[in-house]
Enzyme design. Structure first.
Site, PDB file in Angstrom:
ATOM      1  N   ASN A 160     -89.834  25.237  -0.966  1.00 11.58           N
ATOM      2  CA  ASN A 160     -89.890  26.597  -0.423  1.00 11.58           C
ATOM      3  C   ASN A 160     -88.573  27.287  -0.750  1.00 11.58           C
ATOM      4  OD1 ASN A 160     -92.497  26.751   1.238  1.00 11.58           O
ATOM      5  ND2 ASN A 160     -91.587  24.786   1.850  1.00 11.58           N
ATOM      6  N   GLU A 161     -88.587  27.982  -1.861  1.00 13.01           N
ATOM      7  CA  GLU A 161     -87.373  28.625  -2.347  1.00 13.01           C
ATOM      8  C   GLU A 161     -87.114  29.914  -1.563  1.00 13.01           C
ATOM      9  OE1 GLU A 161     -85.583  26.990  -4.145  1.00 13.01           O
ATOM     10  OE2 GLU A 161     -86.610  25.967  -5.778  1.00 13.01           O
ATOM     11  N   PRO A 162     -85.914  30.511  -1.711  1.00 11.29           N
ATOM     12  CA  PRO A 162     -85.650  31.783  -1.045  1.00 11.29           C
ATOM     13  C   PRO A 162     -86.800  32.761  -1.270  1.00 11.29           C
ATOM     14  CG  PRO A 162     -83.667  30.992  -2.095  1.00 11.29           C
ATOM     15  CD  PRO A 162     -84.760  30.030  -2.474  1.00 11.29           C
TER      16      PRO A 162
END
Ligand code: PGA
Length: 634
Positions: A160-162
């Site tokens: 879950n990236e930025p």
């Protein structure tokens, strides 16, 4: 702390437990897992674990394997992994399925059908359904009892990236460029790292009943502090864990080092003003106020929560001068000590001279990258210098480079009618063709790649005025038998180091790896050194041996941490850069991965120049560049 009583007002919204070592943190988490699994086993019920990959949980998994060998059964355990690279099959050497098999599942009695990893090969138009099925399987199993997490430098949990919101569920995502750079070594080049992955969402993770996030090493320090102290936001997805009622961060001291209570303790409570703390605070104050040390005023101190420092230690005038002098005394052009000079205020002793200086380089570029200027000086100042390359570094040699060498050997062998040489080179060429893009290198290939790096190290050393006869190549076995993130040191590694130390009997050792991710090559090299030093306890030479730490490629000590700052003239910086440039196979590596387009030589000069500028800004002399070192006292 004053009167020994912890009285800080911590800013951490998530419980953050700091451990002296990753192993101790892993024991704590393994205890929690063991308790739950044992309880559920006794009741004939399943335990559902959410698992993570990467270097971080490897030591936890080793501990769980030990517990299984000691009798803990995983037959009722059901696992769900956080994520998988999209496009990789489960038998791809870098797939997370394969990682889990290698690091845990193949060594415990878990039932294969109870282990779940997202399907990296789901067709594009079936990904949505595959992800919903994954969530449904988790629900059917009763939901996650315990979720283990690592954290990426982007603040990602799972992938879950930025930009990932707290409601997100299992889905296909695009990887952040920093994440891909961090994975570049595993995939032998950033261009080979998949661009997409399937990951549980932040919302999926938040549904777990209990969460342990683990983090080791200074590279994670910033993101840990932001996750637990800053308001939750999509820019740091791990910060959404602040909303979970039962989440604990278990971190080592290096990963904790940016928490306000450790980094700027005077901002959150009373402080024991030791000399080290005072230096740290005064340098911070000067940098924050954008002033040289000698121009700080009483008001600067009082306005920045440091009034008690003034009360305890006198006026700004006294403090400024004291810290100015301390910082001034870190600067020396004589990293081996200056013979025939008063050394009362020098970082190194003047005698013995010459010194037996031992530089340990965990991989063949670390030495020149971090201390090329000092190497040049030690050699020039006639110390008995030995540079020991601890690992061969062969894993970091791209196939294209080894192919060029193979072709050279074949051509030369044919011209000289050297049948044996041609035969060897053709055999290695076949091995190279057969292994494919991600296959493991044969031992011949690794040997050849290692030799290429030796050649580069020799040519770099020559440029710095070091005779190649002063170089040692230890080829430590942990590296030769391992892969990135999966190395394990053995007695053979320590034995090789003990032999080296007892032979050189150094007066000073330069080393790196302290505070790094414990499974990284520098950290393991440093661990080998520490164990070897313990094994040498009582040796005569050890009583007089000082250890100087260099920080590592791509990073530098902060000013207040440096005990020795060695200035480089423009010419010396030039030598150093040319030395780095000799490591041709490493030209596309970006040490530390802190800049998108950085290559090792401009990153090294930028760092050394930035250190010099920081000294200048504090009101000290203005140099072209500086290399920093910290004295290590075990
Ligand atoms: P690492 O990765 O454990 O290899 O540092 C952690 C993550 O990206 O979540």
């Amino acid at each position: 702390m004053k009167n020994g009583a912890p009285s800080y007002t911590q800013r951490e919204v998530i419980t953050t437990q700091i451990y002296p070592s990753a192993d101790q943190a892993c024991t704590y988490v393994a205890d929690a897992i063991t308790d739950l699994v044992s309880e559920r086993n006794a009741a004939g019920q399943p335990t559902v674990l959410g698992l993570a990959t990467g270097s971080t949980p490897v030591r936890l998994y080793r501990e769980l394997i030990r517990r299984c060998q000691a009798g803990l059964s995983f037959q009722r355990v059901i696992t769900f992994n956080l994520d998988e690279y999209y496009g990789l099959s489960g038998d791809h050497p870098e797939s997370y399925r394969r990682f889990m098999q290698d690091q845990l599942f193949d060594h415990i009695d878990i039932l294969p059908e109870n282990t779940h990893v997202p399907d990296g090969l789901a067709a594009k138009d079936e990904v949505f359904e595959s992800c919903s099925d994954y969530e449904a399987a988790m629900r059917e199993a009763g939901g996650l009892d315990i979720q283990i997490l690592g954290i990426g430098r982007t603040g990602h949990i799972g992938f879950n990236e930025p930009g990932s919101g707290p409601e997100s569920r299992t889905r296909l995502v695009t990887l952040d460029s920093l994440t891909r750079r961090d994975a570049a070594r595993d995939f032998l080049g950033e261009e080979n790292v998949p661009r997409h992955a399937i990951t549980m969402g932040v919302g999926t993770i938040l549904d777990a009943r209990q969460i342990f996030l683990l983090a080791w090493g200074e590279a994670k320090a910033r993101v840990i502090a932001e996750s637990v102290e800053a308001p939750p936001s999509e820019s740091i997805p791990a910060s959404f864990l602040q909303g979970h009622p039962n989440c604990v961060f278990c971190v080592d001291e290096a990963a904790a080092s940016h928490l306000t209570r450790l980094r700027y303790p005077w901002l959150v409570g009373p402080v024991d003003w030791t000399e080290t703390m005072t230096r740290k605070a005064v340098v911070w104050l000067a940098q924050k106020s954008n002033k040289p040390l000698l121009r700080l005023t009483d008001e600067d101190y009082t306005e920045n929560a440091m009034a008690d420092l003034l009360t305890e230690k006198g006026s700004a005038y006294d403090l400024n001068i004291r810290i100015f002098n301390t910082t001034q005394h870190t600067i020396t052009g004589w990293p081996g000590g200056k013979p025939d000079a008063d050394d009362s205020y020098r970082p190194e002793r003047r005698i013995p001279f010459p010194k037996r200086s031992l530089v340990l380089s965990s991989e063949p570029t670390d030495d020149v990258f971090c201390m090329g200027g000092v190497l040049h000086r030690l050699a020039n100042q006639k110390h008995q210098l030995t540079v020991a390359y601890l690992t061969s570094g062969n894993l970091a040699v791209p196939d294209t480079d080894v192919r060029r060498s193979i072709e050279l050997i074949i051509e030369l062998g044919e011209r000289l009618d050297d049948v044996a040489e041609v035969h060897f080179a053709r055999k290695v060429e076949q091995q190279l063709d057969a292994k494919g893009q991600f296959g493991e290198d044969s031992s011949d290939l690794r040997r050849l790649k290692g030799l290429i790096r030796r050649g580069e190290a020799r040519s770099s050393a020559r440029l710095l005025g070091i005779d190649p006869a002063q170089l040692r190549f230890l080829d430590l076995p942990f590296y030769e038998t391992g892969r990135y993130r999966r190395f394990q040191i053995t007695k053979a590694d320590v034995a090789a180091m003990v032999t080296l130390l007892n032979e050189i009997r150094p007066h000073q050792i330069f080393a790196t790896g302290h505070g790094h991710d414990p499974l990284s090559v520098p950290a393991l090299s440093f661990e080998v050194l520490q164990i070897a030093l313990r094994a040498c306890a009582g040796a005569d030479w050890l009583k007089d041996c000082w250890i100087w730490l260099y920080r590592g490629p791509g990073v530098e000590w902060e000013i207040h941490e440096m005990d020795m700052a060695v200035p480089l003239s423009p010419d010396e910086l030039d030598f150093k850069i040319k030395g780095i440039y000799q490591h041709q196979t490493q030209r596309s590596q970006s040490p530390g991965g802190s800049k998108q387009d950085a290559n090792s030589w401009n990153l090294a000069s930028a760092l050394n120049r930035a250190t010099a500028q920081a000294y200048d800004a504090l009101g000290l002399a203005e140099y072209e560049a500086i290399e920093g070192f910290k004295r290590f006292r075990s």
